[in-house]
Design a protein around this motif. Structure first.
Motif, PDB file in Angstrom:
ATOM      1  N   MET A   1     -61.628 -62.511 -23.586  1.00  0.00           N
ATOM      2  CA  MET A   1     -61.065 -63.839 -23.839  1.00  0.00           C
ATOM      3  C   MET A   1     -60.090 -63.810 -25.018  1.00  0.00           C
ATOM      4  SD  MET A   1     -60.908 -66.925 -22.794  1.00  0.00           S
ATOM      5  CE  MET A   1     -62.321 -67.203 -21.746  1.00  0.00           C
ATOM      6  N   SER A   2     -60.403 -62.994 -26.060  1.00  0.00           N
ATOM      7  CA  SER A   2     -59.521 -62.903 -27.225  1.00  0.00           C
ATOM      8  C   SER A   2     -58.164 -62.337 -26.837  1.00  0.00           C
ATOM      9  CB  SER A   2     -60.162 -62.043 -28.311  1.00  0.00           C
ATOM     10  OG  SER A   2     -60.420 -60.733 -27.821  1.00  0.00           O
ATOM     11  N   HIS A   3     -58.156 -61.343 -25.901  1.00  0.00           N
ATOM     12  CA  HIS A   3     -56.890 -60.785 -25.434  1.00  0.00           C
ATOM     13  C   HIS A   3     -56.079 -61.834 -24.684  1.00  0.00           C
ATOM     14  CE1 HIS A   3     -54.010 -57.795 -24.161  1.00  0.00           C
ATOM     15  NE2 HIS A   3     -54.254 -58.053 -22.873  1.00  0.00           N
ATOM     16  N   LEU A   4     -56.792 -62.671 -23.907  1.00  0.00           N
ATOM     17  CA  LEU A   4     -56.118 -63.746 -23.169  1.00  0.00           C
ATOM     18  C   LEU A   4     -55.493 -64.746 -24.132  1.00  0.00           C
ATOM     19  CD1 LEU A   4     -55.536 -65.085 -20.427  1.00  0.00           C
ATOM     20  CD2 LEU A   4     -57.727 -66.252 -20.614  1.00  0.00           C
ATOM     21  N   ILE A   5     -56.197 -65.060 -25.238  1.00  0.00           N
ATOM     22  CA  ILE A   5     -55.665 -65.997 -26.230  1.00  0.00           C
ATOM     23  C   ILE A   5     -54.409 -65.421 -26.876  1.00  0.00           C
ATOM     24  CG2 ILE A   5     -56.136 -67.074 -28.467  1.00  0.00           C
ATOM     25  CD1 ILE A   5     -59.019 -67.414 -27.567  1.00  0.00           C
ATOM     26  N   PRO A  28     -62.917 -65.585 -12.045  1.00  0.00           N
ATOM     27  CA  PRO A  28     -63.707 -66.144 -13.158  1.00  0.00           C
ATOM     28  C   PRO A  28     -62.869 -66.423 -14.402  1.00  0.00           C
ATOM     29  CG  PRO A  28     -64.086 -63.781 -12.998  1.00  0.00           C
ATOM     30  CD  PRO A  28     -63.216 -64.149 -11.818  1.00  0.00           C
ATOM     31  N   ILE A  29     -62.054 -67.469 -14.346  1.00  0.00           N
ATOM     32  CA  ILE A  29     -61.225 -67.893 -15.478  1.00  0.00           C
ATOM     33  C   ILE A  29     -61.510 -69.362 -15.737  1.00  0.00           C
ATOM     34  CG2 ILE A  29     -58.850 -68.237 -16.297  1.00  0.00           C
ATOM     35  CD1 ILE A  29     -58.020 -65.892 -14.523  1.00  0.00           C
ATOM     36  N   SER A  30     -61.619 -69.738 -17.005  1.00  0.00           N
ATOM     37  CA  SER A  30     -61.917 -71.128 -17.351  1.00  0.00           C
ATOM     38  C   SER A  30     -60.633 -71.929 -17.484  1.00  0.00           C
ATOM     39  CB  SER A  30     -62.713 -71.182 -18.660  1.00  0.00           C
ATOM     40  OG  SER A  30     -62.899 -72.517 -19.058  1.00  0.00           O
TER      41      SER A  30
END
Length: 425
Positions: A1-5, A28-30
């Motif tokens: 998730m941190s990489h996505l941010i 599975p993505i929010s």
């Protein structure tokens, strides 16, 4: 998730578009996380509000449209071939498809807000051969509403976005469980409605036969008892949260939401309703109403007097109870000496008692409901004004309302028992 941010910070609109699209493809993505984070970026000035909404609208629409055509192209063949292994054979599937064709277009608008459902809405719509023109309008309306809710929420929360996201995650699983139970109940009803209907017909007949021997006053007494038990349960839950100092997150979020999102200029009108003059007018109207009804005057005047005059004593008893727990070394963090707030307790008791007495003998069934909703709206408005314009904590106000509710329902139950005894003897 941190990489996505990190990627989101560098390519905001692109990552938002791809993330929403892939989530609706059932990855599975929010989506809520991405949209609320985009709202936070809008607050910081890193993204444009309109462009962010447009991005979600287009990506959501594209994602659900793609899944619709995938489902329409090959879904039913897969059901015929492999459905029996998951207890979804062709016959049962046809029942589900018929239901979805009848009701699915109406539910498409709200499906985006249901985790675990929105991922498959497009597929099921295609598999069930819902006409595309019937599918497209509610699907795109739902996409727009989904985006505007979470992006606007992220924008409003601003720097408190991370706190909100953490708080929401605590209750998310509870929401999903409740929603799953409701959906399961609905599907059970759809498939077994004849059996359920016959069961309830038999049950209602037995109940009506039983109620013929029970007077209406006794039924009302049972209802008050159930409400009183519910209020006491809620009171004990608030007491536990108070003693363990678990209101901080609730207070922080509520204060921020009220002071940021509520348009206060017109809300100040609610200040009038917590003045001594407003209380006097409400009590005066109730006194006149009791006299005009000419039924159980003495009993109802006693209920009014005991509820209001006993309010302060009840409040002081609660404060003393918390002080005693603190004096004996209760392990916890008692964060506010003003819990429950006296002013909120009195407001709840005065308006609650007066409303009860005003509608107690109403001959029209809808009057108690309408008046109760008006009273609830009034209490919410007063609470919002107090949070925005005073130093009162939201938890203290909520505690005042709940503890005041316990007091008045205790008195309602007690005096209805007196009324029943007097009528019988």
């Amino acid at each position: 998730m941190s990489h996505l941010i990190t990627l989101f910070e560098q390519h905001s609109y692109l990552i938002l578009f791809i993330g929403i699209f892939l989530e609706l493809m059932a990855l599975p993505i929010s989506g809520e996380f991405l949209m609320s984070y985009a709202g936070y970026f809008v607050y910081q000035g890193k993204m444009n509000y309109i462009l962010a909404l447009l991005t979600v609208f287009l990506s959501g629409g594209a994602g659900i449209t793609a899944t619709y055509w995938i489902g329409k192209a090959g879904g039913y063949k897969l059901i015929e071939k492999y459905g029996k292994y998951i207890h979804l054979g062709p016959e049962r599937y046809k029942k589900i498809a018929a239901w979805f064709e009848r009701y699915g277009s109406k539910l498409l608008i709200f499906a985006y807000f249901i985790p675990g459902i929105r991922h498959f809405t497009g597929y099921i719509s295609g598999i069930s051969k819902m006409p595309f023109k019937k599918f497209i309008i509610p699907a795109y309306i739902g996409s727009f509403l989904w985006g505007i809710c979470f992006i606007t929420l992220g924008k409003i929360l601003g720097p408190r976005w991370e706190v909100f996201h953490h708080a929401a995650s605590k209750y998310f699983i509870i929401f999903v469980i409740v929603l799953a139970v409701l959906l399961a109940g609905y599907f059970v009803y759809r498939f077994y409605k004849v059996q359920i209907k016959n069961f309830f017909i038999r049950w209602v007949r037995l109940l009506v036969k039983r109620l013929k021997t029970i007077r209406a006053a006794e039924v009302f007494l049972i209802f008050l008892t159930l409400v009183f038990i519910g209020m006491v349960t809620l009171m004990l839950g608030l007491a536990q949260d108070y003693l363990y100092g678990e209101f901080s997150q609730f207070n922080e979020l509520t204060e921020y939401m009220v002071k940021t999102a509520i348009f206060m200029s017109w809300m100040k009108v609610f200040e009038i309703f917590q003045s001594p003059y407003a209380f006097g007018v409400m009590i005066g109207i109730t006194v006149i109403r009791i006299w005009g009804k000419g039924k159980n005057r003495v009993l109802e005047y006693l209920l009014l007097i005991v509820s209001i005059l006993g309010a302060r004593l009840f409040h002081e008893s609660v404060i003393e109870a918390f002080s005693f727990l603190q004096s004996i070394g209760f392990v916890g963090k008692i964060h506010s000496s003003n819990f429950p707030d006296l002013s909120s307790t009195l407001t709840m008791i005065i308006y609650g008692t007066c409303i009860f007495l005003l509608v107690r003998h109403s001959r029209k069934n809808y009057v108690p409901l309408i008046v109760s909703l008006i009273g609830l709206s009034l209490l919410i408005g007063i609470a919002i004004v107090n949070i925005a314009s005073t130093s009162l904590l939201p938890s203290d106000i909520a505690g005042g309302y709940v503890y005041g509710g316990v007091w008045i329902f205790f008195n309602f139950l007690l005096f209805e028992m007196f009324r029943l005894v007097l009528e019988r003897y």
